[in-house]
Write a protein that holds these residues in place. Sequence first.
Motif, PDB file in Angstrom:
ATOM      1  N   ILE A 193     -79.983 151.021 -57.754  1.00 29.66           N
ATOM      2  CA  ILE A 193     -80.057 150.589 -56.444  1.00 29.66           C
ATOM      3  C   ILE A 193     -81.791 151.115 -56.863  1.00 29.66           C
ATOM      4  O   ILE A 193     -82.881 150.213 -56.620  1.00 29.66           O
ATOM      5  N   HIS A 194     -81.748 152.173 -57.605  1.00 28.88           N
ATOM      6  CA  HIS A 194     -83.221 152.512 -58.336  1.00 28.88           C
ATOM      7  C   HIS A 194     -83.892 151.252 -58.659  1.00 28.88           C
ATOM      8  O   HIS A 194     -85.154 151.193 -58.660  1.00 28.88           O
ATOM      9  N   GLY A 195     -83.333 150.767 -59.734  1.00 26.45           N
ATOM     10  CA  GLY A 195     -83.931 150.097 -60.569  1.00 26.45           C
ATOM     11  C   GLY A 195     -84.025 149.112 -59.445  1.00 26.45           C
ATOM     12  O   GLY A 195     -85.273 148.074 -59.921  1.00 26.45           O
ATOM     13  N   ALA A 196     -83.681 148.567 -58.342  1.00 30.21           N
ATOM     14  CA  ALA A 196     -84.022 147.179 -57.869  1.00 30.21           C
ATOM     15  C   ALA A 196     -84.850 147.503 -57.389  1.00 30.21           C
ATOM     16  O   ALA A 196     -85.594 146.737 -56.806  1.00 30.21           O
ATOM     17  N   LEU A 197     -85.522 149.180 -56.826  1.00 34.07           N
ATOM     18  CA  LEU A 197     -85.747 149.423 -55.764  1.00 34.07           C
ATOM     19  C   LEU A 197     -87.393 148.634 -56.778  1.00 34.07           C
ATOM     20  O   LEU A 197     -88.380 148.290 -56.037  1.00 34.07           O
ATOM     21  N   GLY A 198     -87.718 149.700 -57.646  1.00 29.68           N
ATOM     22  CA  GLY A 198     -88.405 149.086 -58.415  1.00 29.68           C
ATOM     23  C   GLY A 198     -89.219 147.851 -59.141  1.00 29.68           C
ATOM     24  O   GLY A 198     -90.030 147.047 -59.122  1.00 29.68           O
ATOM     25  N   MET A 199     -88.049 147.375 -58.849  1.00 30.62           N
ATOM     26  CA  MET A 199     -88.584 145.294 -59.219  1.00 30.62           C
ATOM     27  C   MET A 199     -88.924 144.841 -58.072  1.00 30.62           C
ATOM     28  O   MET A 199     -89.818 144.017 -58.052  1.00 30.62           O
ATOM     29  N   ILE A 200     -87.859 145.163 -57.290  1.00 26.13           N
ATOM     30  CA  ILE A 200     -88.554 144.678 -55.471  1.00 26.13           C
ATOM     31  C   ILE A 200     -90.158 145.192 -55.754  1.00 26.13           C
ATOM     32  O   ILE A 200     -91.434 144.780 -55.152  1.00 26.13           O
ATOM     33  N   ARG A 201     -90.809 146.561 -55.811  1.00 27.77           N
ATOM     34  CA  ARG A 201     -92.035 147.118 -55.772  1.00 27.77           C
ATOM     35  C   ARG A 201     -92.893 146.418 -57.179  1.00 27.77           C
ATOM     36  O   ARG A 201     -94.174 146.053 -56.532  1.00 27.77           O
ATOM     37  N   PHE A 202     -92.323 146.054 -58.241  1.00 27.71           N
ATOM     38  CA  PHE A 202     -93.298 145.282 -59.498  1.00 27.71           C
ATOM     39  C   PHE A 202     -92.703 144.121 -57.792  1.00 27.71           C
ATOM     40  O   PHE A 202     -94.438 143.212 -58.971  1.00 27.71           O
ATOM     41  N   ALA A 203     -91.990 142.853 -57.519  1.00 24.38           N
ATOM     42  CA  ALA A 203     -92.645 141.807 -57.331  1.00 24.38           C
ATOM     43  C   ALA A 203     -93.640 141.815 -55.590  1.00 24.38           C
ATOM     44  O   ALA A 203     -94.712 140.586 -56.551  1.00 24.38           O
ATOM     45  N   GLU A 204     -93.462 142.586 -55.590  1.00 15.51           N
ATOM     46  CA  GLU A 204     -94.930 142.904 -53.879  1.00 15.51           C
ATOM     47  C   GLU A 204     -96.119 142.963 -54.810  1.00 15.51           C
ATOM     48  O   GLU A 204     -97.459 142.673 -54.584  1.00 15.51           O
ATOM     49  N   ALA A 205     -96.150 143.744 -56.021  1.00 15.31           N
ATOM     50  CA  ALA A 205     -97.790 144.467 -57.117  1.00 15.31           C
ATOM     51  C   ALA A 205     -97.993 142.624 -56.845  1.00 15.31           C
ATOM     52  O   ALA A 205     -99.180 142.441 -57.526  1.00 15.31           O
ATOM     53  N   CYS A 206     -96.981 142.257 -58.016  1.00 16.13           N
ATOM     54  CA  CYS A 206     -97.568 140.996 -58.809  1.00 16.13           C
ATOM     55  C   CYS A 206     -97.892 139.483 -57.482  1.00 16.13           C
ATOM     56  O   CYS A 206     -98.439 139.001 -57.707  1.00 16.13           O
ATOM     57  N   ARG A 207     -97.384 139.621 -56.193  1.00 16.94           N
ATOM     58  CA  ARG A 207     -97.667 138.569 -54.844  1.00 16.94           C
ATOM     59  C   ARG A 207     -99.488 139.287 -54.693  1.00 16.94           C
ATOM     60  O   ARG A 207    -100.076 138.240 -54.649  1.00 16.94           O
ATOM     61  N   SER A 208     -99.499 140.828 -54.632  1.00 14.47           N
ATOM     62  CA  SER A 208    -100.741 140.645 -54.302  1.00 14.47           C
ATOM     63  C   SER A 208    -101.908 141.017 -55.475  1.00 14.47           C
ATOM     64  O   SER A 208    -102.734 140.692 -55.007  1.00 14.47           O
ATOM     65  N   ASN A 209    -101.470 140.339 -56.739  1.00 18.20           N
ATOM     66  CA  ASN A 209    -101.890 140.231 -57.976  1.00 18.20           C
ATOM     67  C   ASN A 209    -102.100 138.854 -58.630  1.00 18.20           C
ATOM     68  O   ASN A 209    -102.741 138.529 -59.662  1.00 18.20           O
ATOM     69  N   ASP A 210    -102.381 137.639 -56.855  1.00 12.03           N
ATOM     70  CA  ASP A 210    -102.323 136.228 -57.740  1.00 12.03           C
ATOM     71  C   ASP A 210    -101.213 135.708 -58.502  1.00 12.03           C
ATOM     72  O   ASP A 210    -100.878 135.270 -59.491  1.00 12.03           O
TER      73      ASP A 210
END
Length: 308
Positions: free
Chosen positions: A136-153
């Motif tokens: 769960i901890h790893g997945a939350l980090g991956m979702i935060r990663f995906a959100e960071a990519c989305r906001s960075n084109d």
Amino acid sequence: MSSGLLMEGELRSSQLALPTSLVPQVSGVYVVTPQIAASWLQFNRPENRRISQRAVAGLAASMLAGEYLLTHQPIAFDAHGRLIDGQHRLSAVIQSDATVQMWVIVGADPDTFGVVDTGLARRPTQFLRVKHSANIHGALGMIRFAEACRSNDGLVPPAFQFAMDVKPCLDMLAEWPEVQDYAQASDRIFRACRLAPAPLLAVLAQAARASHPEKLGTFVERLKDGAELPSTSPILALRRRGMEHRSNMRSFKDRVALYGVTVKAWNAHAQNNGISCLKFTFHEMEETDLFAPRKGSTGIKERMPEVL
């Protein structure tokens, strides 16, 4: 120049003047700017442990995100004015160019230096208190990663850190209950085909909110049993990826690549498309060169796909 010291009861406004020395003269809560952090680090005790750049980067990311909180854990100077605790936090202030509040203790016993930071560090997984907490901890980090990519084109932000402090992790779990809902399924898929659960769990949680949640059941079940899958099935391609690579998820490249191909497999399944090749491409470079903030590159050739 200001010392940054805040008076009790006035933690957001009143500040004292700088004492004659650059080293703090009284204990209290200070507003620590990059300039103050740099001046304090000049007094770092030579015997202090070697600085971990990974730890500094994680703290700096927390400060940039506004997630760094004032706690009871202080910056500490001994009776000789030497910094004995806090070099990573001060280095992170400089790296992030942020201004934060910190408790500062002055006049600490120099003999306590040998026992500073020798306890067990707190980890978010110790506080989740749920099954499959590491996944769960790893997945939350991956979702935060995906959100960071989305906001960075769609591009991966240089030097992104997957790790989160305890409070941001707990807050994000409350925001993403789907992660806990699919944690057991991702663990069973891992047991079936060795597909690392954290990236998969992140995709499943996002897919539950995306355009085709009704197709999640089939996606999960076929990943588990591998039954009746044609040669062009994206599910079959993803199962093969897990069984062939058996990634231990230790490196940045492992995490990014597996998350990318998992998103591609889900998107193809959601849109009823076949897939003949499932990969995520990197430039040819060493793992240590993937984090290159000065060069503005993470070594990835393509943009991170979004979950459809």
